[in-house]
Motif scaffolding. Structure first.
Motif, PDB file in Angstrom:
ATOM      1  N   ALA A   1       0.823  -1.218   0.000  1.00 57.61           N
ATOM      2  CA  ALA A   1       0.000   0.000   0.000  1.00 57.61           C
ATOM      3  C   ALA A   1       0.850   1.258   0.000  1.00 57.61           C
ATOM      4  O   ALA A   1       0.359   2.346  -0.312  1.00 57.61           O
ATOM      5  CB  ALA A   1      -0.935   0.002   1.205  1.00 57.61           C
ATOM      6  N   HIS A   2       2.116   1.117   0.354  1.00 54.25           N
ATOM      7  CA  HIS A   2       3.025   2.261   0.335  1.00 54.25           C
ATOM      8  C   HIS A   2       3.072   2.905  -1.044  1.00 54.25           C
ATOM      9  O   HIS A   2       3.198   4.129  -1.175  1.00 54.25           O
ATOM     10  CB  HIS A   2       4.418   1.790   0.757  1.00 54.25           C
ATOM     11  CG  HIS A   2       5.497   2.795   0.573  1.00 54.25           C
ATOM     12  ND1 HIS A   2       5.601   3.929   1.353  1.00 54.25           N
ATOM     13  CD2 HIS A   2       6.528   2.870  -0.314  1.00 54.25           C
ATOM     14  CE1 HIS A   2       6.644   4.630   0.965  1.00 54.25           C
ATOM     15  NE2 HIS A   2       7.219   4.013  -0.039  1.00 54.25           N
ATOM     16  N   GLN A   3       2.921   2.094  -2.093  1.00 50.54           N
ATOM     17  CA  GLN A   3       2.960   2.637  -3.449  1.00 50.54           C
ATOM     18  C   GLN A   3       1.789   3.565  -3.725  1.00 50.54           C
ATOM     19  O   GLN A   3       1.908   4.497  -4.524  1.00 50.54           O
ATOM     20  CB  GLN A   3       2.974   1.496  -4.468  1.00 50.54           C
ATOM     21  CG  GLN A   3       4.273   0.714  -4.482  1.00 50.54           C
ATOM     22  CD  GLN A   3       4.217  -0.420  -5.481  1.00 50.54           C
ATOM     23  OE1 GLN A   3       4.138  -1.581  -5.106  1.00 50.54           O
ATOM     24  NE2 GLN A   3       4.235  -0.083  -6.736  1.00 50.54           N
ATOM     25  N   MET A   4       0.661   3.298  -3.075  1.00 48.53           N
ATOM     26  CA  MET A   4      -0.487   4.176  -3.263  1.00 48.53           C
ATOM     27  C   MET A   4      -0.198   5.554  -2.688  1.00 48.53           C
ATOM     28  O   MET A   4      -0.551   6.582  -3.285  1.00 48.53           O
ATOM     29  CB  MET A   4      -1.720   3.550  -2.603  1.00 48.53           C
ATOM     30  CG  MET A   4      -2.996   4.361  -2.756  1.00 48.53           C
ATOM     31  SD  MET A   4      -3.453   4.631  -4.485  1.00 48.53           S
ATOM     32  CE  MET A   4      -3.787   2.944  -4.983  1.00 48.53           C
ATOM     33  N   LEU A   5       0.463   5.624  -1.534  1.00 48.29           N
ATOM     34  CA  LEU A   5       0.782   6.912  -0.934  1.00 48.29           C
ATOM     35  C   LEU A   5       1.813   7.676  -1.757  1.00 48.29           C
ATOM     36  O   LEU A   5       1.841   8.909  -1.728  1.00 48.29           O
ATOM     37  CB  LEU A   5       1.295   6.713   0.487  1.00 48.29           C
ATOM     38  CG  LEU A   5       0.276   6.233   1.519  1.00 48.29           C
ATOM     39  CD1 LEU A   5       0.899   6.193   2.907  1.00 48.29           C
ATOM     40  CD2 LEU A   5      -0.952   7.113   1.532  1.00 48.29           C
ATOM     41  N   LEU A   6       2.644   6.960  -2.469  1.00 51.44           N
ATOM     42  CA  LEU A   6       3.636   7.634  -3.314  1.00 51.44           C
ATOM     43  C   LEU A   6       2.977   8.408  -4.452  1.00 51.44           C
ATOM     44  O   LEU A   6       3.615   9.271  -5.064  1.00 51.44           O
ATOM     45  CB  LEU A   6       4.626   6.610  -3.890  1.00 51.44           C
ATOM     46  CG  LEU A   6       5.580   5.956  -2.887  1.00 51.44           C
ATOM     47  CD1 LEU A   6       6.456   4.923  -3.594  1.00 51.44           C
ATOM     48  CD2 LEU A   6       6.454   7.001  -2.204  1.00 51.44           C
ATOM     49  N   GLN A   7       1.715   8.116  -4.740  1.00 46.99           N
ATOM     50  CA  GLN A   7       0.976   8.806  -5.795  1.00 46.99           C
ATOM     51  C   GLN A   7      -0.047   9.784  -5.221  1.00 46.99           C
ATOM     52  O   GLN A   7      -0.991  10.177  -5.904  1.00 46.99           O
ATOM     53  CB  GLN A   7       0.280   7.786  -6.691  1.00 46.99           C
ATOM     54  CG  GLN A   7       1.236   6.804  -7.363  1.00 46.99           C
ATOM     55  CD  GLN A   7       0.515   5.745  -8.160  1.00 46.99           C
ATOM     56  OE1 GLN A   7      -0.708   5.772  -8.323  1.00 46.99           O
ATOM     57  NE2 GLN A   7       1.263   4.783  -8.676  1.00 46.99           N
ATOM     58  N   ASP A   8       0.135  10.174  -3.973  1.00 49.06           N
ATOM     59  CA  ASP A   8      -0.790  11.089  -3.298  1.00 49.06           C
ATOM     60  C   ASP A   8      -0.555  12.511  -3.810  1.00 49.06           C
ATOM     61  O   ASP A   8       0.334  13.221  -3.347  1.00 49.06           O
ATOM     62  CB  ASP A   8      -0.569  11.007  -1.791  1.00 49.06           C
ATOM     63  CG  ASP A   8      -1.564  11.852  -1.014  1.00 49.06           C
ATOM     64  OD1 ASP A   8      -2.396  12.530  -1.646  1.00 49.06           O
ATOM     65  OD2 ASP A   8      -1.509  11.827   0.230  1.00 49.06           O
TER      66      ASP A   8
END
Length: 389
Positions: free
Chosen positions: A91-98
């Protein structure tokens, strides 16, 4: 589906450093426009704004924005670590696209650079007279942008890194990817049938190991047309390919087409959400499985994840596939039945002994078993049998 250039630009724009650089450039542009704008200010308005007033505002901005930026970066890093450790590392990858976080941080950095540069230019006496009045107006505009950014940041921090926000964003990205793949099951190409690959087709082997992150299929189509060739890709997006493994087979084009194939079938160490709905489903499944672990013991989260996975399949049911546009490509079609099994089986295995989950799991599988897709409904019924045994 977006063309390759737009997809690359979209991915490039979602990087934090790009937004910071862009807004920093806008800060320097604002100073340049302030200097040029002095020419349109009528004579006699110079005394309305004093240099001390402008200098005080610039110093406040420079001092505060450096502190706020440092604090915000600390909060962002802490949120990333919490999501990776509490829910799932993927899920860390989702935050990288915030994009909200990126834009707010870029605004703070841009305001700091604007104020610092303006202070230097004031000491060099670049802004005097009418130019000082324009600089004052531009500085007030920067202050207004800072206020808007702070309000957005406060609102965003309420949910940043929380389970609800993380799971919701994964669900939305997965639904978007699933709808795209339902309309383009083979990404606009022919569905691959391994039995129909010509025996004389040349093998193209992977030059490195990694997940097949995404395909730039329009460029593959162009390359195949240029060489009057056909391409049969053997791995789906999201699949792991080992170095030296057969990545695809081609008829014609030789090494030149093989090079284009390796260039536009991107292999990397991590999966992403764009063309790979299975990745989002895996992330949700991992959140649910962790919630059912003895150390967490949170069946409510597992139930929430079950409903999210259910919505992903039900809300994308019935999407009509578009016609084949890439007639020289043969790609693995989306296999929703396999995705369903991969997403739900770990949850069912870990939750089958929990009485509070028996009824929700049974109802979810019944709903999936009544869908029009025969492969999906058959997989749901098979999972139901495993769940009851």
């Amino acid at each position: 589906m977006l063309p390759t250039l737009l997809r690359r630009l979209h991915a490039f724009s979602r990087r934090l450093v790009v937004r910071v650089a862009l807004i920093a450039a806008l800060a320097f542009l604002a100073l340049a426009l302030s200097k040029l704008g002095a020419r349109v200010i009528p004579e006699g308005l110079d005394p309305l704004v004093g240099g001390e007033a402008v200098d005080n505002i610039l110093k406040i901005i420079a001092n505060s924005m450096l502190t706020v930026t440092t604090f915000s970066l600390t909060v962002m890093a802490a949120a990333h670590r919490m999501v990776a450790s509490s829910w799932t590392p993927r899920a860390h990858q989702m935050l990288l696209q915030d994009t909200v976080t990126h834009t707010v941080l870029a605004t703070f950095v841009g305001a700091y650079l604007y104020a610092l540069s303006a202070i230097i230019l004031r000491d060099l006496e670049v802004f005097q007279g009418r130019g000082l009045m324009v600089l004052f107006g531009m500085t007030l505009l920067v202050v207004a942008l800072i206020v808007v950014a702070i309000i957005r940041w406060i609102s965003h921090l309420e949910m940043l890194g929380s389970l609800i926000n993380t799971a919701q964003r994964i669900e939305e990205s997965t639904i978007e990817a699933m709808r795209m793949r339902m309309c383009h099951p083979a990404l606009g190409a022919h569905a691959l049938d391994p039995e129909k690959i010509p025996e004389g087709a040349e093998e193209v082997r992977a030059d490195k190991s990694g997940y097949l992150q995404q395909l730039f299929q329009d460029r593959l189509q162009t390359a195949a047309e240029h060489h009057d060739a056909r391409i049969w890709l053997l791995h789906p997006v999201g699949g792991f390919v080992h170095r030296g493994e057969v990545l695809a087979r081609i008829s014609g084009g030789g090494e030149a087409l093989a090079g284009k194939l390796r260039e536009n079938a991107v292999l990397g160490s991590l999966r992403n959400f764009d063309q790979d709905p299975g990745f989002g489903l895996t992330c949700l499944s991992e959140i649910g499985v962790r919630a059912l672990s003895p150390g967490v013991n949170d069946p409510g989260t597992a139930l929430d994840v079950l409903h999210r996975i259910l919505r992903i399949f039900l809300d994308t049911e019935g999407e009509a596939p578009d016609e084949v546009r890439l007639d020289r490509l043969y790609l693995p079609a989306l296999d929703r039945a396999s995705l369903l099994i991969e997403a739900l089986r770990p949850l069912l295995l870990d939750g089958k002994d929990r009485p509070e989950l028996q009824t929700p799991f049974t109802r979810a599988l019944q709903a999936l078993g009544e869908q029009d897709d025969p492969a999906l409904s058959e997989s749901a019924r098979a999972l139901g049998k495993d769940f009851r045994t």
